[in-house]
Design a protein around this motif. Structure first.
Motif, mmCIF file in Angstrom:
data_model
loop_
_atom_site.group_PDB
_atom_site.id
_atom_site.type_symbol
_atom_site.label_atom_id
_atom_site.label_comp_id
_atom_site.label_asym_id
_atom_site.label_seq_id
_atom_site.Cartn_x
_atom_site.Cartn_y
_atom_site.Cartn_z
ATOM 1 N N GLU A 19 56.316 70.608 51.851
ATOM 2 C CA GLU A 19 55.461 70.479 52.684
ATOM 3 C C GLU A 19 55.881 69.663 54.172
ATOM 4 O O GLU A 19 56.954 68.976 53.894
ATOM 5 C CB GLU A 19 53.938 69.721 52.432
ATOM 6 C CG GLU A 19 54.120 68.140 51.906
ATOM 7 C CD GLU A 19 52.980 67.749 51.385
ATOM 8 O OE1 GLU A 19 51.714 67.868 52.302
ATOM 9 O OE2 GLU A 19 52.950 66.976 50.576
ATOM 10 N N ALA A 20 55.184 69.788 55.084
ATOM 11 C CA ALA A 20 55.563 68.936 56.138
ATOM 12 C C ALA A 20 54.094 68.402 57.056
ATOM 13 O O ALA A 20 53.243 68.874 56.799
ATOM 14 C CB ALA A 20 56.478 69.817 57.320
ATOM 15 N N LYS A 54 65.572 80.380 52.876
ATOM 16 C CA LYS A 54 64.469 80.329 54.084
ATOM 17 C C LYS A 54 63.142 80.454 53.670
ATOM 18 O O LYS A 54 63.208 81.417 52.499
ATOM 19 C CB LYS A 54 64.864 81.618 55.124
ATOM 20 C CG LYS A 54 63.853 81.654 56.232
ATOM 21 C CD LYS A 54 64.325 82.519 57.453
ATOM 22 C CE LYS A 54 64.054 83.906 56.925
ATOM 23 N NZ LYS A 54 64.509 84.804 57.941
ATOM 24 N N THR A 55 62.328 79.510 53.831
ATOM 25 C CA THR A 55 60.857 79.880 53.334
ATOM 26 C C THR A 55 60.113 80.972 53.918
ATOM 27 O O THR A 55 60.611 81.511 55.030
ATOM 28 C CB THR A 55 60.347 78.410 53.330
ATOM 29 O OG1 THR A 55 59.969 78.172 54.793
ATOM 30 C CG2 THR A 55 60.885 77.305 52.974
ATOM 31 N N SER A 56 58.870 81.177 53.439
ATOM 32 C CA SER A 56 58.002 81.934 54.156
ATOM 33 C C SER A 56 57.671 81.206 55.528
ATOM 34 O O SER A 56 57.839 80.061 55.701
ATOM 35 C CB SER A 56 56.842 82.275 53.444
ATOM 36 O OG SER A 56 56.118 80.835 52.924
ATOM 37 N N TRP A 66 54.157 74.493 51.656
ATOM 38 C CA TRP A 66 55.007 75.635 51.231
ATOM 39 C C TRP A 66 54.806 75.586 49.627
ATOM 40 O O TRP A 66 54.737 76.663 49.030
ATOM 41 C CB TRP A 66 56.392 75.711 51.670
ATOM 42 C CG TRP A 66 56.730 76.175 53.143
ATOM 43 C CD1 TRP A 66 56.559 77.233 53.712
ATOM 44 C CD2 TRP A 66 56.870 74.927 54.186
ATOM 45 N NE1 TRP A 66 56.770 77.330 54.930
ATOM 46 C CE2 TRP A 66 56.819 76.019 55.510
ATOM 47 C CE3 TRP A 66 57.184 73.925 54.269
ATOM 48 C CZ2 TRP A 66 57.356 75.317 56.614
ATOM 49 C CZ3 TRP A 66 57.266 73.232 55.544
ATOM 50 C CH2 TRP A 66 57.363 73.989 56.770
ATOM 51 N N ASP A 67 55.202 74.601 49.001
ATOM 52 C CA ASP A 67 55.463 74.452 47.720
ATOM 53 C C ASP A 67 56.511 75.616 46.942
ATOM 54 O O ASP A 67 55.822 76.332 46.104
ATOM 55 C CB ASP A 67 53.986 74.525 47.072
ATOM 56 C CG ASP A 67 54.038 74.090 45.500
ATOM 57 O OD1 ASP A 67 55.311 73.365 44.939
ATOM 58 O OD2 ASP A 67 53.116 74.375 44.754
ATOM 59 N N SER A 133 62.796 68.011 47.918
ATOM 60 C CA SER A 133 63.305 67.899 46.790
ATOM 61 C C SER A 133 64.475 68.581 46.322
ATOM 62 O O SER A 133 64.380 70.026 46.541
ATOM 63 C CB SER A 133 62.191 67.436 45.695
ATOM 64 O OG SER A 133 63.055 67.232 44.543
ATOM 65 N N MET A 134 65.586 68.131 46.124
ATOM 66 C CA MET A 134 66.861 68.707 45.935
ATOM 67 C C MET A 134 67.623 68.055 44.542
ATOM 68 O O MET A 134 67.540 67.027 44.308
ATOM 69 C CB MET A 134 68.002 68.924 47.066
ATOM 70 C CG MET A 134 67.591 69.387 48.115
ATOM 71 S SD MET A 134 68.875 69.613 49.455
ATOM 72 C CE MET A 134 67.956 69.929 50.884
#
Length: 272
Positions: A19-20, A54-56, A66-67, A133-134
């Motif tokens: 998220e942001a 790239k996310t949605s 986003w999750d 997280s990575m």
């Protein structure tokens, strides 16, 4: 810095974009044209000029959730990974802000997670945070699993036929005389395009082509082989087999580094 001066990420990169919060409203930053028209954010992850994911897009949202999870094969020398928050526009996207995650933190193999400040200007101004997280799993860390493509369309199998080719067509030159296969027979040079022609021309049910590109203007046979055989133009050949009831499937690799717009692209493979 040369490639040897920076770490190598080789294996799988697992990314969880969560998220942001408190993102800047770039849509209304200068012109308050449409009330309620806020930033349409999405996340990009890059290594240098290479875009990894790239996310949605979350429309009109300054606190997006986003999750979304990604698993990306990597083999890159890099000092850091760059995360960008972008605002979708009618064409492309405008960068809202960015931050970097040092490669050294990922090489330990443990998850790297946290809230990261979003840098929104060249002078280092910060507005908003991104929760991400990575985890990097090296090929060494994965062992035998690192030799198999994860999350592929089909499960890995053994005992398959593999033919290696050094060129599109290799004549049986004198340099090969006396070179033996493991069973003691004389080595015969492999002929890639000839084998492709025979496989396609003799197909009865299915033709499945994968690769960087399919240039339909190529003729697979040359010289005496072409004179002695029927049409070998790849485009005409595939159309002929399709008209005969053979199922023809083509999956090409859409790589951004070869996106040359109206031209042939960086590698000149005629796929753009």
């Amino acid at each position: 810095l040369t490639d040897w001066d920076v770490p190598l990420l080789h294996g799988l990169l697992r990314v969880h974009v969560i998220e942001a919060k408190d993102l800047p409203d770039t849509d209304n930053a200068f012109f308050n044209i449409s009330r309620g028209d806020l930033t349409d954010p999405y996340i990009e992850l890059n290594i240098g000029d290479t875009n990894l994911l790239k996310t949605s897009v979350k429309k009109n949202c300054l606190d997006p959730v986003w999750d979304e999870r990604f698993t990306v094969p990597v083999c890159h020398y890099c000092a850091f990974l760059e995360v960008k928050v972008k605002d979708r526009e009618h064409i492309g996207g405008e960068t809202v802000g960015r931050f970097q995650i040092p490669t050294e933190e990922l090489l330990r193999g443990q998850p790297v997670s946290g809230w990261y400040d979003l840098v929104v200007s060249k002078d280092g101004e910060v507005q908003g945070k991104v929760h991400i997280s990575m985890q990097h799993l090296s090929t060494y860390q994965m062992g035998d699993k690192g030799k198999v493509l994860q999350e592929a369309y089909f499960d890995a199998t053994g005992d398959n036929l593999l033919t290696l080719y050094q060129d599109a067509d290799t004549p049986q030159l004198s340099v090969f005389d006396g070179i033996e296969n493991t069973d003691g027979t004389q080595y015969r040079a492999t002929r890639c395009w000839m084998d492709m022609f025979k496989a396609i021309n003799e197909a009865e049910r299915l033709i499945y082509i994968t690769g960087w590109s399919v240039f339909t203007g190529i003729s697979l046979l040359r010289g005496e082989d072409r004179a002695a055989s029927e049409e070998s133009n790849i485009g005409e050949l595939l159309k002929k087999k399709s008209s005969q009831g053979v199922k023809v499937l083509i999956m090409t690799w859409n790589d951004r580094s070869n996106d040359g717009g109206l031209l042939d692209g960086m590698m000149g493979t005629h796929d753009e």
